[in-house]
Design a protein around this motif. Structure first.
Motif, short mmCIF file in Angstrom:
data_model
loop_
_atom_site.label_atom_id
_atom_site.label_comp_id
_atom_site.label_asym_id
_atom_site.label_seq_id
_atom_site.Cartn_x
_atom_site.Cartn_y
_atom_site.Cartn_z
N CYS A 15 13.86 -33.23 25.53
CA CYS A 15 14.34 -32.20 26.46
C CYS A 15 14.75 -30.94 25.70
CB CYS A 15 15.53 -32.72 27.26
SG CYS A 15 15.17 -34.05 28.41
N GLY A 16 15.46 -31.14 24.59
CA GLY A 16 15.90 -30.00 23.79
C GLY A 16 14.74 -29.22 23.22
N LEU A 17 13.74 -29.92 22.71
CA LEU A 17 12.58 -29.24 22.13
C LEU A 17 11.77 -28.51 23.20
CD1 LEU A 17 11.49 -31.95 19.55
CD2 LEU A 17 12.41 -29.68 19.04
N LEU A 18 11.69 -29.11 24.39
CA LEU A 18 11.04 -28.40 25.50
C LEU A 18 11.83 -27.14 25.85
CD1 LEU A 18 9.98 -31.21 28.00
CD2 LEU A 18 8.46 -29.63 26.81
N GLY A 19 13.16 -27.27 25.90
CA GLY A 19 13.99 -26.11 26.16
C GLY A 19 13.77 -25.02 25.14
N LEU A 20 13.68 -25.41 23.87
CA LEU A 20 13.44 -24.44 22.79
C LEU A 20 12.08 -23.79 22.94
CD1 LEU A 20 14.44 -23.23 20.11
CD2 LEU A 20 13.36 -25.18 18.94
N GLY A 21 11.08 -24.58 23.28
CA GLY A 21 9.73 -24.04 23.45
C GLY A 21 9.64 -23.05 24.60
N TYR A 22 10.23 -23.41 25.73
CA TYR A 22 10.21 -22.49 26.89
C TYR A 22 11.06 -21.24 26.61
CZ TYR A 22 7.81 -25.70 30.09
OH TYR A 22 6.88 -26.50 30.71
N MET A 23 12.18 -21.43 25.96
CA MET A 23 13.06 -20.30 25.66
C MET A 23 12.39 -19.32 24.70
SD MET A 23 16.94 -20.36 24.09
CE MET A 23 16.40 -20.84 22.44
N SER A 24 11.66 -19.85 23.72
CA SER A 24 11.04 -19.02 22.70
C SER A 24 9.68 -18.47 23.12
CB SER A 24 10.88 -19.83 21.41
OG SER A 24 12.11 -20.36 20.98
N GLY A 25 9.14 -18.95 24.24
CA GLY A 25 7.84 -18.48 24.69
C GLY A 25 6.69 -19.07 23.90
N CYS A 26 6.88 -20.28 23.36
CA CYS A 26 5.83 -20.90 22.54
C CYS A 26 4.65 -21.42 23.37
CB CYS A 26 6.42 -22.06 21.75
SG CYS A 26 7.60 -21.58 20.48
N PHE A 27 4.91 -21.82 24.60
CA PHE A 27 3.86 -22.43 25.41
C PHE A 27 3.00 -21.36 26.08
CE2 PHE A 27 7.41 -25.73 25.86
CZ PHE A 27 7.01 -26.40 24.72
N GLU A 28 1.82 -21.79 26.55
CA GLU A 28 0.89 -20.83 27.14
C GLU A 28 1.48 -20.13 28.36
OE1 GLU A 28 -2.87 -22.64 27.92
OE2 GLU A 28 -3.43 -22.73 25.80
N SER A 29 2.42 -20.77 29.02
CA SER A 29 3.06 -20.17 30.20
C SER A 29 4.00 -19.03 29.83
CB SER A 29 3.85 -21.24 30.97
OG SER A 29 4.78 -21.90 30.12
N GLY A 30 4.26 -18.85 28.53
CA GLY A 30 5.14 -17.77 28.08
C GLY A 30 6.61 -18.14 28.20
N ARG A 31 7.46 -17.16 27.96
CA ARG A 31 8.90 -17.42 28.02
C ARG A 31 9.32 -17.74 29.46
NH1 ARG A 31 12.67 -13.14 25.19
NH2 ARG A 31 12.05 -14.35 23.37
N ASP A 32 10.02 -18.83 29.61
CA ASP A 32 10.46 -19.29 30.92
C ASP A 32 11.89 -19.80 30.77
OD1 ASP A 32 10.96 -20.58 33.31
OD2 ASP A 32 9.03 -21.63 33.40
N LEU A 33 12.86 -18.90 30.98
CA LEU A 33 14.26 -19.25 30.73
C LEU A 33 14.79 -20.26 31.75
CD1 LEU A 33 15.78 -15.81 29.67
CD2 LEU A 33 14.61 -17.54 28.30
N ARG A 34 14.25 -20.22 32.96
CA ARG A 34 14.70 -21.20 33.97
C ARG A 34 14.32 -22.61 33.56
NH1 ARG A 34 13.70 -20.26 40.31
NH2 ARG A 34 15.25 -18.67 39.81
#
Length: 262
Positions: free
Chosen positions: A57-76
């Motif tokens: 969960c934490g690593l997913l949070g970090l990935g979404y927060m940093s914009g690492c995934f193709e969906s881009g930054r997603d703070l929600r």
């Protein structure tokens, strides 16, 4: 072609994930994350997180927060996953979840109280290995807002020492800017000016404000100082990248001098 390869990697990851435990899935996701295979990492981590693995969960949070995934930054999504991981590990809080929550909390803070409330999250994350220098600078600011200049200074100097030889100097300059703000609050204008100089040249708004205010106070090219304060007051902050804890103070000071001639 690159997109097709990414889809195939994700499919393979999901196919292989069926036989793995949550911790194994999380480790596979972590390894993929570290080497930059973010979509593969996302596939493993999502499955592990849905199985209750807090670290995933934490690593997913970090990935979404940093914009690492193709969906881009997603703070929600970052907040949702980090909160889920924190809830799943409250007896032994997962550091990455805590770090993400602390960083998101300070980024959206609207008052000193909001900043200070995130200090335990940040300190726990840093002390348990989730220790980017950005976290250390946030901790320094939290202590400064609490009124503990000594602890704030300790943290800023620690980050300076960690970052002094790094090629990317952003966190070093941020630590310098925070330290210069501490000197400014102590009315030690000479040290504030000297400490802010390099960071101000690099465009750090806190350092620009400190340097400009010191130039005005010490009557050292005060018109140039006024321009520095103006640049700081007009600075457009980027969430999670810049520290905007002093923007109201900067704006208030600029409003008090903008019509003055020096």
């Amino acid at each position: 072609m690159k997109h097709l390869i990414s889809i195939l990697l994700t499919f393979c990851a999901l196919f292989n994930a069926n036989a793995q435990s949550a911790s194994e899935l999380c480790e596979s996701g972590r390894k993929a994350f570290v080497i930059g295979n973010f979509e593969e990492a996302k596939a493993y981590l999502t499955k592990a997180a849905n199985m209750g693995e807090a670290k995933a969960c934490g690593l997913l949070g970090l990935g979404y927060m940093s914009g690492c995934f193709e969906s881009g930054r997603d703070l929600r999504s970052a907040l949702q996953w980090a909160t889920k991981g924190y809830s799943n590990s409250m007896l032994n809080p997962e550091p990455t979840c805590m770090g993400v929550l602390g960083m998101l909390g300070t980024a959206t803070a609207e008052s000193k109280k909001d900043w200070i409330e995130n200090l335990p999250f940040l300190e726990h994350a840093y002390s348990h290995g989730f220790s980017p220098s950005n976290i250390g600078n946030l901790i320094s600011v939290c202590y400064l807002l609490k009124g503990d200049k000594e602890k704030a200074s300790e943290w800023a100097k620690k980050i300076q020492d960690i970052e002094k030889d790094e090629e990317d100097k952003d966190q070093y300059y941020m630590a310098s800017a925070i330290l210069s703000k501490i000197y400014l609050d102590k009315k030690d204008y000479s040290n504030a000016l000297a400490t802010a100089r390099d960071a101000a040249v690099e465009g750090n708004p806190i350092a620009q404000y400190v340097m400009g205010r010191c130039q005005i106070k010490m009557d050292i090219f005060p018109e140039v100082g006024k321009r520095r304060v103006r640049e700081a007051a007009l600075y457009e902050y980027s969430p999670l990248v810049d520290i905007n804890a002093f923007d109201e103070e900067i704006q208030k000071y600029y409003n008090s001098i903008k019509d003055k001639k020096f």
